[in-house]
Design a protein around this motif. Structure first.
Motif, short mmCIF file in Angstrom:
data_model
loop_
_atom_site.label_atom_id
_atom_site.label_comp_id
_atom_site.label_asym_id
_atom_site.label_seq_id
_atom_site.Cartn_x
_atom_site.Cartn_y
_atom_site.Cartn_z
N LEU A 1 68.77 45.52 3.29
CA LEU A 1 67.73 44.83 2.53
C LEU A 1 66.81 44.01 3.43
N ARG A 2 67.37 43.45 4.49
CA ARG A 2 66.56 42.62 5.40
C ARG A 2 65.42 43.38 6.06
N SER A 3 65.53 44.68 6.15
CA SER A 3 64.43 45.46 6.74
C SER A 3 63.57 46.12 5.67
N ASP A 4 63.82 45.81 4.41
CA ASP A 4 63.08 46.38 3.29
C ASP A 4 61.93 45.44 2.91
N PRO A 5 60.81 45.97 2.43
CA PRO A 5 59.68 45.12 2.02
C PRO A 5 60.04 44.11 0.92
N VAL A 6 61.12 44.33 0.19
CA VAL A 6 61.51 43.42 -0.88
C VAL A 6 62.17 42.14 -0.36
N TRP A 7 62.51 42.09 0.93
CA TRP A 7 63.23 40.94 1.49
C TRP A 7 62.48 39.64 1.26
N ASP A 8 61.17 39.60 1.52
CA ASP A 8 60.40 38.37 1.31
C ASP A 8 60.46 37.93 -0.14
N ARG A 9 60.37 38.88 -1.05
CA ARG A 9 60.46 38.58 -2.48
C ARG A 9 61.83 38.00 -2.82
N ALA A 10 62.87 38.54 -2.23
CA ALA A 10 64.23 38.04 -2.47
C ALA A 10 64.39 36.61 -1.96
N GLN A 11 63.74 36.28 -0.86
CA GLN A 11 63.82 34.92 -0.34
C GLN A 11 63.11 33.92 -1.25
N VAL A 12 61.97 34.30 -1.82
CA VAL A 12 61.27 33.45 -2.79
C VAL A 12 62.17 33.21 -4.00
N LEU A 13 62.79 34.27 -4.48
CA LEU A 13 63.67 34.16 -5.64
C LEU A 13 64.88 33.28 -5.34
N ALA A 14 65.51 33.47 -4.19
CA ALA A 14 66.69 32.67 -3.83
C ALA A 14 66.35 31.19 -3.73
N ALA A 15 65.23 30.86 -3.14
CA ALA A 15 64.83 29.45 -3.02
C ALA A 15 64.54 28.85 -4.40
N GLY A 16 63.87 29.62 -5.24
CA GLY A 16 63.57 29.13 -6.60
C GLY A 16 64.83 28.94 -7.42
N MET A 17 65.77 29.86 -7.29
CA MET A 17 67.03 29.73 -8.02
C MET A 17 67.82 28.52 -7.54
N ALA A 18 67.81 28.26 -6.26
CA ALA A 18 68.51 27.10 -5.73
C ALA A 18 67.93 25.81 -6.31
N ARG A 19 66.59 25.73 -6.39
CA ARG A 19 65.96 24.55 -6.99
C ARG A 19 66.30 24.44 -8.47
N TRP A 20 66.30 25.58 -9.17
CA TRP A 20 66.60 25.60 -10.62
C TRP A 20 68.02 25.12 -10.88
N PHE A 21 68.99 25.63 -10.11
CA PHE A 21 70.38 25.21 -10.30
C PHE A 21 70.55 23.73 -9.93
N ALA A 22 69.88 23.27 -8.87
CA ALA A 22 69.99 21.87 -8.45
C ALA A 22 69.42 20.93 -9.51
N SER A 23 68.44 21.41 -10.27
CA SER A 23 67.84 20.55 -11.30
C SER A 23 68.72 20.43 -12.53
N GLY A 24 69.74 21.29 -12.63
CA GLY A 24 70.65 21.23 -13.78
C GLY A 24 70.12 21.89 -15.03
N SER A 25 69.10 22.72 -14.90
CA SER A 25 68.52 23.40 -16.07
C SER A 25 69.46 24.43 -16.65
#
Length: 64
Positions: free
Chosen positions: A40-64
């Motif tokens: 996956l790291r060499s796939d074009p979707v990798w950047d998209r996955a990183q955006v999603l992972a960072a957003g999910m981390a913020r969402w879980f940290a907020s307790g939503s």
């Protein structure tokens, strides 16, 4: 999901919510293929996955 995959939400970087809430908004994502993280790291979707992972981390940290 990252919103560049779903036109009505294209102005948002990502959407993270409970599955039932997404389905109520007619948002359902089903992967057509699966890859290992190593490949996956060499796939074009990798950047998209990183955006999603960072957003999910913020969402879980907020307790939503």
């Amino acid at each position: 999901m990252t919103c560049d995959q779903f036109e009505p939400l294209a102005d948002h970087p990502f959407v993270c919510d409970r599955h039932s809430s997404l389905v109520e908004r007619s948002i359902e994502y089903r992967a057509s293929t699966r890859q290992s993280v190593r490949r996956l790291r060499s796939d074009p979707v990798w950047d998209r996955a990183q955006v999603l992972a960072a957003g999910m981390a913020r969402w879980f940290a907020s307790g939503s």
